[in-house]
Design a protein around this motif. Structure first.
Motif, PDB file in Angstrom:
ATOM      1  N   HIS A 328       0.822  -1.202   0.000  1.00 40.07           N
ATOM      2  CA  HIS A 328       0.000   0.000   0.000  1.00 40.07           C
ATOM      3  C   HIS A 328       0.864   1.263   0.000  1.00 40.07           C
ATOM      4  CE1 HIS A 328      -3.479  -2.466   1.955  1.00 40.07           C
ATOM      5  NE2 HIS A 328      -3.330  -2.715   0.672  1.00 40.07           N
ATOM      6  N   TRP A 387      -7.477  -4.702 -21.857  1.00 37.37           N
ATOM      7  CA  TRP A 387      -6.658  -3.492 -21.737  1.00 37.37           C
ATOM      8  C   TRP A 387      -6.945  -2.454 -22.823  1.00 37.37           C
ATOM      9  CZ3 TRP A 387      -4.098  -7.960 -23.597  1.00 37.37           C
ATOM     10  CH2 TRP A 387      -3.518  -7.843 -24.851  1.00 37.37           C
ATOM     11  N   GLU A 444      -1.367  -3.076 -14.706  1.00 40.46           N
ATOM     12  CA  GLU A 444      -2.242  -2.854 -13.563  1.00 40.46           C
ATOM     13  C   GLU A 444      -3.706  -3.032 -13.956  1.00 40.46           C
ATOM     14  OE1 GLU A 444      -1.442  -2.420 -10.425  1.00 40.46           O
ATOM     15  OE2 GLU A 444       0.697  -2.582 -10.898  1.00 40.46           O
ATOM     16  N   ARG A 445      -4.061  -2.680 -15.187  1.00 42.88           N
ATOM     17  CA  ARG A 445      -5.439  -2.863 -15.637  1.00 42.88           C
ATOM     18  C   ARG A 445      -5.767  -4.349 -15.744  1.00 42.88           C
ATOM     19  NH1 ARG A 445      -6.733   0.470 -20.830  1.00 42.88           N
ATOM     20  NH2 ARG A 445      -5.988   2.087 -19.415  1.00 42.88           N
ATOM     21  N   LYS A 447      -4.361  -6.746 -14.000  1.00 48.10           N
ATOM     22  CA  LYS A 447      -4.444  -7.290 -12.637  1.00 48.10           C
ATOM     23  C   LYS A 447      -5.783  -6.964 -12.007  1.00 48.10           C
ATOM     24  CE  LYS A 447      -0.769  -5.733 -10.549  1.00 48.10           C
ATOM     25  NZ  LYS A 447       0.236  -5.607  -9.478  1.00 48.10           N
ATOM     26  N   ARG A 448      -6.278  -5.757 -12.225  1.00 50.07           N
ATOM     27  CA  ARG A 448      -7.579  -5.411 -11.648  1.00 50.07           C
ATOM     28  C   ARG A 448      -8.681  -6.277 -12.230  1.00 50.07           C
ATOM     29  NH1 ARG A 448      -5.693  -0.049 -12.255  1.00 50.07           N
ATOM     30  NH2 ARG A 448      -6.904   0.191 -14.172  1.00 50.07           N
ATOM     31  N   GLN A 449      -8.544  -6.657 -13.498  1.00 50.95           N
ATOM     32  CA  GLN A 449      -9.568  -7.480 -14.128  1.00 50.95           C
ATOM     33  C   GLN A 449      -9.558  -8.912 -13.598  1.00 50.95           C
ATOM     34  OE1 GLN A 449     -11.914  -6.787 -16.370  1.00 50.95           O
ATOM     35  NE2 GLN A 449     -11.416  -4.628 -16.685  1.00 50.95           N
ATOM     36  N   ASP A 451      -7.378 -10.213 -10.834  1.00 55.51           N
ATOM     37  CA  ASP A 451      -7.094 -10.456  -9.424  1.00 55.51           C
ATOM     38  C   ASP A 451      -8.315 -10.263  -8.543  1.00 55.51           C
ATOM     39  OD1 ASP A 451      -4.594 -10.934 -10.251  1.00 55.51           O
ATOM     40  OD2 ASP A 451      -3.632  -9.233  -9.270  1.00 55.51           O
ATOM     41  N   GLY A 452      -9.283  -9.490  -9.014  1.00 52.39           N
ATOM     42  CA  GLY A 452     -10.459  -9.283  -8.189  1.00 52.39           C
ATOM     43  C   GLY A 452     -11.327 -10.512  -8.077  1.00 52.39           C
ATOM     44  N   HIS A 537       0.940 -13.307 -12.422  1.00 55.00           N
ATOM     45  CA  HIS A 537       1.427 -11.968 -12.735  1.00 55.00           C
ATOM     46  C   HIS A 537       2.524 -12.010 -13.799  1.00 55.00           C
ATOM     47  CE1 HIS A 537      -0.114  -9.961  -8.790  1.00 55.00           C
ATOM     48  NE2 HIS A 537      -1.073 -10.391  -9.581  1.00 55.00           N
ATOM     49  N   THR A 570      -2.298   5.788 -11.824  1.00 55.94           N
ATOM     50  CA  THR A 570      -2.076   4.336 -11.800  1.00 55.94           C
ATOM     51  C   THR A 570      -1.126   3.962 -10.680  1.00 55.94           C
ATOM     52  OG1 THR A 570      -2.414   4.201 -14.197  1.00 55.94           O
ATOM     53  CG2 THR A 570      -1.298   2.349 -13.134  1.00 55.94           C
ATOM     54  N   GLU A 571      -1.467   2.929  -9.947  1.00 55.91           N
ATOM     55  CA  GLU A 571      -0.606   2.461  -8.861  1.00 55.91           C
ATOM     56  C   GLU A 571       0.706   1.909  -9.420  1.00 55.91           C
ATOM     57  OE1 GLU A 571      -2.773  -0.400  -6.617  1.00 55.91           O
ATOM     58  OE2 GLU A 571      -3.977   1.096  -5.563  1.00 55.91           O
TER      59      GLU A 571
END
Length: 599
Positions: A328, A387, A444-445, A447-449, A451-452, A537, A570-571
């Motif tokens: 974080h 993406w 990151e996009r 992963k959000r798709q 990993d959630g 990943h 973006t993180e």
């Protein structure tokens, strides 16, 4: 010819103490560490350490703590005599630095020790010579001074293993540095051969740790790190995590404390490494200063005589807390931090990136030569929609900015050789590697798709069996629930054989046995596995690399500005998927220096 049998008999007390000293006292730094622990337990606010010959000739630790009463000085030098604990219940929830009652007795058995102390209730101080037992009045303020001379004089063989004075001094300085970083509210001073080597003044309050970090590790460490303050259940993690750019070739700036005690713990080290895994380049080692606070009853410090190892009751809880705390802290882009400190108003919403393009099919990775499947069973080629932006996203107008220099990464002014974007902001010039930056955004996009969603599991038509060790079998049986959450089903086929019956859907085409062995090995050591997540990943990173904008592609100003805005939102956008930096700032001062302006 065998040696004649000796009768069994008790060893002399002095020999027992010297044997015990071998476990506690390895070198002068060990003495410094033990005496500093005692001084902090006594409530000292100022500690002074004086050394001669790197601590071999003299170690003197002076504090202004509570002191020791005159009638307790002799008892303090006995083995297993302590004021820290008095029962098994107190041993199971130790909150002090020392508790074993071995340090002073061990030191007195291998060196000449003098104990000088005074309490607030006594009119004067008393001095005790450990060798002769002589107790006589002396002069000093409230507190304690412990002098240790001629270390290992009673065991000359041990003294031969000591290194040079400079090396021993360096180890003593490191011991002092660890205590200083843990207690910014206490002042420390180190003298060697009559010269002041280090001095750190006390810094009480919330800002004390940051100031002590700057004093001990340097302003560069503080500037190149982010603050951590994370609470997860009964575990709190605070401190500072170094930015990926400041990673080092050696792991010589990795500090961790548990309830104020410096430790070398595999759970914490593994969690920290896992948090940096997504942003570090190659085999570089991260730098961090971590303070872990946990209920003393949930951690066992009575593991090793040096008290440098601990055992957690729930190591998985600690592992997750440390990992999430660092993740974080590193997730927020530095550009967003700059904007937050410069202007309290929220940044303008980031537009979608420029028009989608036809991404080549992802190459098969050498590390994971398998095809990624979507949870619903779609092929890799169909996942481009994850993406790609909407068809009309590239035509969207940029949000109106109050001024050209209000965005942290500035406004694009040019493209250099089709590789770098040049942007102007308040500080000066920003250089962006457009492929690396877009690669992180796409990654990151993705992963959000994926990993959630829950890790989907796919049963194998024919279970993959393999010969397993006793450790692997025990781990598979004891961690069945954890394996199920990871999408794995591993059962015992025979007492020495395991069968992999289901694997994560995304990794179904890979080597099931190799995946199972890796997960079981990590679970056996850390009770928390990141193998499955790491493998997923790696595949997403490969897709992102092939899907990101390529070098030598000419971008319009609108496209370049859209990329900069997405970087700010973006993180982990400061590094690409391989840990390389995505942007650099050149300040006006640095630019002026290049042209000798102002000289």
């Amino acid at each position: 010819m065998p040696a004649p049998r000796r009768p069994i008999r008790e060893l002399p007390d002095e020999l027992i103490s010297q044997i015990a000293a071998g476990e506690v006292i390895e070198r002068p730094a060990s003495v410094v560490r033990e005496l500093l622990d005692n001084a902090l337990d006594a409530g000292a606010s100022q500690i002074t350490v004086r050394l001669l010959a790197g601590g071999v000739r003299l170690i003197s630790v002076e504090d202004d703590g509570a002191g020791i009463a005159a009638d307790e000085l002799a008892i303090a030098l006995r083995r297993h005599a302590t004021s820290k604990i008095a029962s098994l219940a107190e041993l199971e929830s130790v909150a002090t630095m020392g508790f074993r009652g071995e340090a002073l007795a061990a030191i007195a058995s291998i060196a000449e020790l003098t104990l000088l102390s005074r309490t607030a209730e006594q009119p004067g101080a008393w001095q005790l010579d450990a060798r002769s037992g002589e107790l006589r009045p002396a002069a000093r303020a409230v507190g304690t001074t412990v002098e240790v001379r001629e270390l290992f004089f009673a065991v000359p063989a041990r003294r031969k293993f000591l290194k040079s004075d400079a090396t021993e001094l360096a180890h003593c300085m490191e011991a002092l540095r660890r205590h200083a970083l843990a207690r910014p509210d206490v002042g420390f001073a180190l003298w060697h051969e009559g010269r002041l080597i280090e001095q750190w003044r006390s810094h009480p309050g919330a800002a004390g740790l940051a100031q002590r970090l700057a004093d001990v590790l340097g302003e560069d460490f503080l500037a190149g790190s982010v603050a951590i303050d994370h609470q997860a259940g009964g575990v709190r993690v605070s401190g500072h995590a170094g930015l990926p750019d400041r990673a080092r070739a050696r792991a010589d700036q990795q500090y961790a404390w548990v309830n104020g005690r410096f430790v070398r713990d595999k759970v914490i080290a593994h969690a920290a490494r896992a948090a940096y895994e997504d942003v570090l380049h190659g085999q570089r080692q991260p730098v961090y200063v971590l303070h872990v606070a946990v209920d003393p009853a949930r951690v066992d410090v009575n593991v090793h005589p040096t008290k440098i190892e601990v055992r957690f009751r729930d190591s998985r809880e600690v592992h997750q807390a440390v990992r999430h705390a660092i993740e974080h802290a590193l997730a927020t882009p530095r550009a967003a931090l700059l904007a937050r400190t410069a202007d309290p108003t929220p940044p303008a919403p980031a537009p979608e990136f420029f028009k989608p393009f036809s991404a080549p099919a992802p190459a098969r990775s050498a590390q994971a030569a398998i095809d990624l499947k979507a949870p619903a069973g779609h092929a890799v080629a169909e996942l481009q929609a994850l993406w790609q932006a909407a068809p009309d996203a590239g035509a969207a107008a940029l949000p109106a900015a109050p001024a050209d220099d209000d965005w942290p990464l500035g406004r694009a002014i040019a493209q250099l050789h089709g590789i770098y974007i040049l942007a102007e902001n308040r500080a000066g010039l920003v250089l962006v590697d457009m492929h690396a930056a877009h690669e992180r955004i796409v990654y990151e996009r993705l992963k959000r798709q994926l990993d959630g969603a829950r890790v989907a599991s796919q049963p194998l038509l024919i279970p993959a069996t393999f010969a397993a060790t006793a450790q692997e079998v025990a781990t598979a049986e004891g961690c069945a629930e954890v394996l199920a959450r990871l999408g794995l089903e591993i059962t015992a086929f025979s007492p020495r054989t395991l069968a992999v019956r289901a694997v994560p859907t995304a990794l179904a085409a890979g080597d099931a046995v190799a995946l199972a062995r890796s997960v079981l090995a990590e679970l056996a050591q850390h009770e928390a596995s990141t193998v499955v997540e790491r493998a997923r990943h790696e595949l997403l990173a490969t897709m992102a690399c092939h899907g990101a904008v390529r070098a030598h592609r000419r971008l319009t100003h609108e496209e370049m500005n859209a990329l900069l805005r997405q970087m700010e939102a973006t993180e982990r956008s400061d590094q690409c998927n391989h840990g390389r930096p995505t942007w650099r700032q050149l300040s006006l001062r640095e630019l002026d220096a290049l042209f000798l302006r102002g000289r």
